[in-house]
Design a protein around this motif. Structure first.
Motif, PDB file in Angstrom:
ATOM      1  N   ARG A 138       0.822  -1.326   0.122  1.00 21.37           N
ATOM      2  CA  ARG A 138      -0.068   0.112  -0.004  1.00 21.37           C
ATOM      3  C   ARG A 138       1.009   1.425  -0.083  1.00 21.37           C
ATOM      4  NH1 ARG A 138      -2.693  -3.382   3.229  1.00 21.37           N
ATOM      5  NH2 ARG A 138      -2.151  -2.536   5.257  1.00 21.37           N
ATOM      6  N   ASN A 139       1.941   1.317   0.811  1.00 25.16           N
ATOM      7  CA  ASN A 139       2.642   2.407   0.896  1.00 25.16           C
ATOM      8  C   ASN A 139       3.234   2.869  -0.597  1.00 25.16           C
ATOM      9  OD1 ASN A 139       2.368   3.124   3.457  1.00 25.16           O
ATOM     10  ND2 ASN A 139       3.909   2.066   4.225  1.00 25.16           N
ATOM     11  N   ALA A 140       3.844   1.805  -1.286  1.00 28.92           N
ATOM     12  CA  ALA A 140       4.512   1.822  -2.451  1.00 28.92           C
ATOM     13  C   ALA A 140       3.435   2.245  -3.447  1.00 28.92           C
ATOM     14  CB  ALA A 140       5.105   0.363  -2.885  1.00 28.92           C
ATOM     15  N   VAL A 141       2.385   1.910  -3.503  1.00 31.00           N
ATOM     16  CA  VAL A 141       1.071   2.566  -4.443  1.00 31.00           C
ATOM     17  C   VAL A 141       0.915   4.022  -4.236  1.00 31.00           C
ATOM     18  CG1 VAL A 141      -1.223   2.199  -5.074  1.00 31.00           C
ATOM     19  CG2 VAL A 141       0.190   0.345  -4.862  1.00 31.00           C
ATOM     20  N   TRP A 142       0.720   4.305  -2.741  1.00 29.88           N
ATOM     21  CA  TRP A 142       0.548   5.817  -2.417  1.00 29.88           C
ATOM     22  C   TRP A 142       1.678   6.489  -2.890  1.00 29.88           C
ATOM     23  CZ3 TRP A 142      -4.104   6.951  -1.960  1.00 29.88           C
ATOM     24  CH2 TRP A 142      -4.875   6.034  -1.196  1.00 29.88           C
ATOM     25  N   GLU A 143       2.975   6.017  -2.784  1.00 30.14           N
ATOM     26  CA  GLU A 143       4.154   6.747  -3.098  1.00 30.14           C
ATOM     27  C   GLU A 143       4.060   6.978  -4.576  1.00 30.14           C
ATOM     28  OE1 GLU A 143       6.533   8.551  -1.353  1.00 30.14           O
ATOM     29  OE2 GLU A 143       5.323   8.012   0.192  1.00 30.14           O
ATOM     30  N   ARG A 144       3.649   6.106  -5.452  1.00 32.11           N
ATOM     31  CA  ARG A 144       3.639   6.056  -7.026  1.00 32.11           C
ATOM     32  C   ARG A 144       2.697   7.364  -7.280  1.00 32.11           C
ATOM     33  NH1 ARG A 144       7.277   4.731 -10.864  1.00 32.11           N
ATOM     34  NH2 ARG A 144       5.997   4.458 -12.729  1.00 32.11           N
ATOM     35  N   LEU A 145       1.515   7.079  -6.556  1.00 36.35           N
ATOM     36  CA  LEU A 145       0.300   7.805  -7.106  1.00 36.35           C
ATOM     37  C   LEU A 145       0.944   9.457  -6.658  1.00 36.35           C
ATOM     38  CD1 LEU A 145      -2.570   6.037  -5.952  1.00 36.35           C
ATOM     39  CD2 LEU A 145      -1.937   6.553  -8.322  1.00 36.35           C
ATOM     40  N   ASP A 146       1.583   9.613  -5.477  1.00 36.71           N
ATOM     41  CA  ASP A 146       2.027  11.042  -5.020  1.00 36.71           C
ATOM     42  C   ASP A 146       2.823  11.681  -6.051  1.00 36.71           C
ATOM     43  OD1 ASP A 146       0.417  11.175  -2.845  1.00 36.71           O
ATOM     44  OD2 ASP A 146       1.937  10.654  -1.552  1.00 36.71           O
ATOM     45  N   MET A 147       3.903  10.503  -6.586  1.00 37.85           N
ATOM     46  CA  MET A 147       5.055  11.045  -7.483  1.00 37.85           C
ATOM     47  C   MET A 147       4.399  11.535  -8.695  1.00 37.85           C
ATOM     48  SD  MET A 147       6.986   9.675 -10.310  1.00 37.85           S
ATOM     49  CE  MET A 147       6.678   8.170 -10.444  1.00 37.85           C
ATOM     50  N   LEU A 148       3.438  10.770  -9.176  1.00 44.26           N
ATOM     51  CA  LEU A 148       2.789  10.982 -10.563  1.00 44.26           C
ATOM     52  C   LEU A 148       1.901  12.486 -10.439  1.00 44.26           C
ATOM     53  CD1 LEU A 148       1.462   7.660 -11.735  1.00 44.26           C
ATOM     54  CD2 LEU A 148       3.672   8.868 -12.786  1.00 44.26           C
ATOM     55  N   ALA A 149       1.440  12.507  -9.212  1.00 43.15           N
ATOM     56  CA  ALA A 149       0.691  13.877  -9.286  1.00 43.15           C
ATOM     57  C   ALA A 149       1.749  15.074  -9.101  1.00 43.15           C
ATOM     58  CB  ALA A 149      -0.121  13.734  -7.897  1.00 43.15           C
ATOM     59  N   ASP A 150       2.708  14.706  -8.285  1.00 41.13           N
ATOM     60  CA  ASP A 150       3.839  15.863  -8.466  1.00 41.13           C
ATOM     61  C   ASP A 150       4.482  16.217  -9.509  1.00 41.13           C
ATOM     62  OD1 ASP A 150       3.542  16.089  -5.693  1.00 41.13           O
ATOM     63  OD2 ASP A 150       5.273  14.887  -5.174  1.00 41.13           O
ATOM     64  N   LEU A 151       4.703  14.967 -10.371  1.00 39.82           N
ATOM     65  CA  LEU A 151       5.367  15.070 -11.888  1.00 39.82           C
ATOM     66  C   LEU A 151       4.212  16.025 -12.741  1.00 39.82           C
ATOM     67  CD1 LEU A 151       7.267  14.280 -13.816  1.00 39.82           C
ATOM     68  CD2 LEU A 151       5.879  12.407 -14.308  1.00 39.82           C
ATOM     69  N   ALA A 152       2.907  15.795 -12.660  1.00 41.89           N
ATOM     70  CA  ALA A 152       1.840  16.652 -13.274  1.00 41.89           C
ATOM     71  C   ALA A 152       1.727  17.804 -13.075  1.00 41.89           C
ATOM     72  CB  ALA A 152       0.519  15.684 -13.126  1.00 41.89           C
ATOM     73  N   HIS A 153       2.156  18.391 -11.784  1.00 41.85           N
ATOM     74  CA  HIS A 153       2.058  19.689 -11.243  1.00 41.85           C
ATOM     75  C   HIS A 153       3.298  20.722 -11.488  1.00 41.85           C
ATOM     76  CE1 HIS A 153      -2.125  19.547  -9.705  1.00 41.85           C
ATOM     77  NE2 HIS A 153      -1.976  18.476  -8.993  1.00 41.85           N
ATOM     78  N   GLU A 154       4.523  19.706 -11.405  1.00 44.40           N
ATOM     79  CA  GLU A 154       5.779  20.393 -11.434  1.00 44.40           C
ATOM     80  C   GLU A 154       6.842  20.255 -12.655  1.00 44.40           C
ATOM     81  OE1 GLU A 154       7.331  19.109  -7.593  1.00 44.40           O
ATOM     82  OE2 GLU A 154       5.451  19.977  -6.603  1.00 44.40           O
ATOM     83  N   ALA A 155       6.485  19.283 -13.661  1.00 43.97           N
ATOM     84  CA  ALA A 155       7.293  18.936 -14.635  1.00 43.97           C
ATOM     85  C   ALA A 155       7.331  19.847 -15.865  1.00 43.97           C
ATOM     86  CB  ALA A 155       7.176  17.489 -14.862  1.00 43.97           C
ATOM     87  N   ASP A 156       8.349  20.054 -16.490  1.00 43.86           N
ATOM     88  CA  ASP A 156       8.224  20.816 -17.841  1.00 43.86           C
ATOM     89  C   ASP A 156       7.658  19.897 -18.876  1.00 43.86           C
ATOM     90  OD1 ASP A 156      10.221  18.983 -18.220  1.00 43.86           O
ATOM     91  OD2 ASP A 156      11.691  20.317 -18.417  1.00 43.86           O
ATOM     92  N   SER A 157       7.105  20.477 -20.008  1.00 44.31           N
ATOM     93  CA  SER A 157       6.436  19.861 -21.053  1.00 44.31           C
ATOM     94  C   SER A 157       7.285  18.437 -21.334  1.00 44.31           C
ATOM     95  CB  SER A 157       6.284  20.888 -22.317  1.00 44.31           C
ATOM     96  OG  SER A 157       5.627  21.970 -21.715  1.00 44.31           O
ATOM     97  N   PRO A 158       8.373  18.605 -21.717  1.00 41.20           N
ATOM     98  CA  PRO A 158       9.180  17.230 -22.200  1.00 41.20           C
ATOM     99  C   PRO A 158       8.975  16.246 -21.358  1.00 41.20           C
ATOM    100  CG  PRO A 158      10.600  19.271 -22.785  1.00 41.20           C
ATOM    101  CD  PRO A 158       9.462  19.637 -21.929  1.00 41.20           C
ATOM    102  N   ALA A 159       9.292  16.483 -20.068  1.00 42.58           N
ATOM    103  CA  ALA A 159       9.073  15.550 -18.896  1.00 42.58           C
ATOM    104  C   ALA A 159       7.602  14.936 -18.890  1.00 42.58           C
ATOM    105  CB  ALA A 159       9.450  16.035 -17.781  1.00 42.58           C
ATOM    106  N   LEU A 160       6.577  15.816 -18.849  1.00 45.73           N
ATOM    107  CA  LEU A 160       5.161  15.666 -18.872  1.00 45.73           C
ATOM    108  C   LEU A 160       4.771  14.829 -19.928  1.00 45.73           C
ATOM    109  CD1 LEU A 160       3.517  18.650 -17.708  1.00 45.73           C
ATOM    110  CD2 LEU A 160       3.631  16.507 -16.502  1.00 45.73           C
ATOM    111  N   LEU A 161       5.487  15.082 -21.335  1.00 50.66           N
ATOM    112  CA  LEU A 161       5.087  14.395 -22.505  1.00 50.66           C
ATOM    113  C   LEU A 161       5.960  12.743 -22.256  1.00 50.66           C
ATOM    114  CD1 LEU A 161       3.873  14.058 -25.128  1.00 50.66           C
ATOM    115  CD2 LEU A 161       6.090  14.594 -26.182  1.00 50.66           C
TER     116      LEU A 161
END
Length: 141
Positions: A10-33
């Motif tokens: 469960r912790n691994a899944v929560w961390e992965r979801l948090d990482m993806l949400a952070d990426l969506a909010h903070e990454a630049d366009s090439p990283a998002l793509l």
């Protein structure tokens, strides 16, 4: 032992979801793509697998949510959440996800009597009464 492994999973899944949400909010366009091309197919396949397990049977019951003594009519809560997040809510849920994650992190656990902002936090707090990542040693940022 199963509880420990379950908590680690469960912790691994929560961390992965948090990482993806952070990426969506903070990454630049090439990283998002790049992330979208690698992660969206995995996420959609995961939803498909989960939803197929909750397809109604010939009586209109969810075979996964139903028990021997209590039948759960379709659409079950899994299908309702899928519809709310993937169809009805669309981007509304996405826009508030960062604020909700902050609230989850700052809210105390249910054991301390603090209010919990949503059902996800309640499940997480109940599953990890001594801290979000007590078994994995993580700090949650």
């Amino acid at each position: 032992m199963d509880q420990i492994l379950g908590q680690v999973l469960r912790n691994a899944v929560w961390e992965r979801l948090d990482m993806l949400a952070d990426l969506a909010h903070e990454a630049d366009s090439p990283a998002l793509l790049s992330a979208a091309r690698s992660e969206l197919p995995r996420l959609t396949q995961g939803w498909r697998v989960m939803l197929s397990a909750h397809e109604p049977d010939e009586r209109g019951d969810c075979p996964t949510c139903s028990t021997r003594w209590h039948r759960c009519k379709a659409p079950c809560s899994v299908w309702q959440v899928a519809h709310d997040h993937l169809v009805a809510g669309g981007l509304a849920h996405f826009q508030d996800s960062r604020r909700v994650r902050r609230l989850r992190r700052t809210a105390g656990t249910a054991a301390t009597g603090s209010s919990v902002p949503d059902q996800t936090s309640a499940r997480r707090s109940a599953a990890s009464p001594t801290g979000r990542h007590a078994l994995t040693g993580g700090t949650g940022r």
